[in-house]
Design a protein around this motif. Structure first.
Motif, short mmCIF file in Angstrom:
data_model
loop_
_atom_site.label_atom_id
_atom_site.label_comp_id
_atom_site.label_asym_id
_atom_site.label_seq_id
_atom_site.Cartn_x
_atom_site.Cartn_y
_atom_site.Cartn_z
N TYR A 60 -21.32 -11.21 6.07
CA TYR A 60 -22.51 -11.80 6.71
C TYR A 60 -23.72 -10.88 6.57
N THR A 105 -27.05 -11.83 4.74
CA THR A 105 -26.82 -12.48 3.45
C THR A 105 -26.96 -13.98 3.62
N GLU A 132 -24.65 -15.95 3.55
CA GLU A 132 -23.54 -16.41 4.38
C GLU A 132 -23.94 -16.56 5.84
#
Length: 591
Positions: free
Chosen positions: A575, A587, A589
């Motif tokens: 993450y 990120t 994510e």
């Protein structure tokens, strides 16, 4: 193509004279041999057959005291020219040589009745018929007879034709087999170093090959066959190898081997051909190839025994050898190797049970039967025993008998369920514990069993059955529910160690709750609600750029105690990533 034939027969019956007449070569090498007029060492000579194939002779001594040398010559050779003098007929060493050939199970040969110039036709015929009758009662069976004189040359053309028929009947050698070259001579050549000779019965040797010799390896610097330099020689052939490496242990009776392909057997179970096992002396000499090794004989059944070798030998299932009593100058039995890795006798009655098992074994390599007896074995070890693999490996190089494999699956399932019942908060049986419970030699076998077993699954190094997640006892369930209620109101205010202790949530209970999916463990003693790591990442993404630990702590409304392990958890999950020593960024994510 090259063929190799050994001579056999009584001393001074004209074996060497006959070989010399056939080849034009002098097989006796030693001055003492020529002076005494008898063969002391092995002699080698060769010739071309009428059809173009080459024939090499291993000329063996016939003298009673030199039978051990005779065995070294006959052992690796597939066929024999049995010589009986027409003027003397059947003699004592004729009988002993025939007993050796019978014990070794030699099936290909011919009879040369020599010195016919010294006997009348009737005497020569009587010698021939007696020899044929004695030979027919052995493994050689009916052989072709040839009347000949090595001194005058009479009958030599007929003998050459008979030898060509004999060699044409020999089974084709396996040029791809694992090399095992029994050494019959070792000597030094000035400027070249150590040279060994032997009869290559199977396989192929090439210049540059590395071969196992004792505890190390030697390299084939060069090789010859029948005194011709060759790059490669395939069986069957007489070969001379110029070796480089540690050759100190090389002598007659040792073997050069394909590396990693042979087992050194110090204990073997065998089938006997000859005297009953219980009538054998307990101390005999085992002759195989060019080796002669003292053995202790332990009778098992009427025709089976266990041999303890004073020196381990590279043996395989199906190998043929013989037992000789050197003191009594006799061969009481031939042997066929049944097992080169027998289990030691550890309990009362084990020997009798083994005798019953050996009674059903033929001595022909049978992979399926060997696997049934052993349950599990590696393909490499089975091949080194001389037994072909009957199936594909179940894991790595491991082979398993189907019935034994099915039993192991059932036992693994039972062990997993038993563990889950005894440890409801930790129902997964560790793979190593499963290996020990089943007595398996390799963890890969446990993993393969779990993959093959119905209702079993692997996760994080553990094996699960019906219970795939921890079952929380009621007190633990109540404590976890309390934590979940507190986290619902303050997602990133993880309870501290005192609060967890008050609730009775030990590290083990927290791990069980995390495994059950009730809590999310982000660090030692730090738990959140499942999914709150993604929620934290989304909040941090809202900061719009790189952030420090302090900025993350304020955005999440938590403490440093929680923020540090949480951010490390987010890094591990992908993450967030570090920008530098102080800052991170989210990120895609985390979006």
């Amino acid at each position: 193509m090259t063929h190799v034939v050994a001579t056999a027969g009584h001393v001074d019956h004209g074996k060497s004279t006959l070989v010399r007449a056939l080849t034009g070569m002098e097989p006796d090498r030693l001055e003492e041999e020529r002076r005494r007029g008898l063969t002391i060492e092995l002699g080698f000579a060769w010739t071309a057959l009428p059809g173009g194939d080459r024939l090499a002779f291993v000329d063996v001594p016939g003298h009673e005291r030199l039978v051990g040398t005779m065995l070294a010559g006959v052992g690796p050779v597939p066929a024999v020219m049995f010589v009986v003098a027409a003027d003397q007929g059947w003699q004592r060493q004729s009988e002993e040589h025939l007993a050796v050939l019978d014990a070794l199970g030699v099936r290909h040969g011919l009879l040369a009745v020599t010195r016919c110039d010294l006997a009348g036709p009737g005497t020569a015929a009587l010698a021939r018929e007696e020899a044929l009758a004695r030979i027919a009662a052995t493994s050689l069976g009916e052989v072709e007879p040839v009347m000949v004189s090595g001194a005058t040359g009479d009958g030599l053309d007929g003998l050459r034709a008979a030898l060509e028929r004999l060699t044409a009947s020999l089974p084709a050698p396996d040029a791809d087999a694992d090399v095992r070259l029994w050494i019959d001579r070792v000597f030094t050549v000035r400027g070249r170093g150590t040279v060994v000779t032997g009869t290559l019965g199977a396989g192929t040797i090439a210049a540059g090959d590395r071969l196992a010799a004792g505890g190390g390896l030697v390299r084939v610097r060069g090789l010859q066959s029948l005194k011709e330099d060759r790059d490669r020689v395939g069986a069957v052939a007489r070969v001379a190898l110029n070796l480089h490496g540690d050759v100190r242990e090389l002598r007659r009776g040792r073997a050069l081997l394909a590396p990693g392909r042979w087992l050194a057997a110090g204990l073997v179970d065998v089938r006997l051909r000859g005297e009953p096992a219980h009538d054998l002396p307990r101390e005999l000499t085992l002759h195989v190839g060019t080796a002669a090794v003292p053995v202790h004989v332990r009778p098992l059944g009427d025709d089976t025994a266990r041999l303890a070798l004073r020196r381990p030998l590279p043996l395989r299932v199906g190998d043929v050898a013989l037992l000789r009593d050197p003191g009594a100058h006799r061969v009481p039995a031939g042997v066929t190797v049944l097992d080169v890795r027998p289990e030691p006798f550890r309990r009362r009655g084990a020997a009798a049970a083994r005798a019953r098992e050996l009674a059903s074994m033929s001595g022909r390599p049978d992979g399926a039967a060997e696997l049934r007896r052993r349950g599990l074995i590696t393909r490499a070890e089975l091949a080194a025993m001389g037994v072909p693999a009957p199936s594909e490996p179940v894991a790595g190089d491991w082979l398993a008998d189907p019935g034994h494999w099915a039993d192991l699956r059932e036992r693994l399932t039972a062990a997993v369920e038993e563990h889950a019942a005894a440890h409801p908060t930790d129902p997964g049986l560790p793979a190593d514990a499963a290996r020990r419970a089943l007595g398996l030699p390799d963890r890969a076998l446990v993993e393969a069993l779990a993959e093959a077993g119905a209702g079993l699954r692997r996760r994080d190094g553990r094996i699960y059955g019906r219970a795939t997640a921890p079952e929380l006892p009621p007190p633990v369930r109540r404590a976890v529910d309390a934590v979940r209620r507190e986290l619902a109101g303050a997602p990133f205010r993880a309870p501290d160690a005192h609060r967890l202790a008050d609730l009775g949530l030990t590290p083990r209970m927290l791990a069980a709750a995390a495994a059950a999916g009730e809590l999310l463990k982000v660090g030692d003693g730090i738990v959140l609600l499942p999914g709150d790591d993604a929620r934290a990442a989304a909040l941090l993404a809202g900061l719009g750029g790189p952030f420090t630990l302090s900025e993350a702590r304020r955005a999440l409304g938590t403490t440093r105690r929680v923020a540090v392990p949480l951010l490390e958890h987010l890094d591990a999950k992908g993450y967030t990533v570090r920008v530098d020593d102080l800052r991170r960024r989210c990120t895609e994510e985390a979006g």
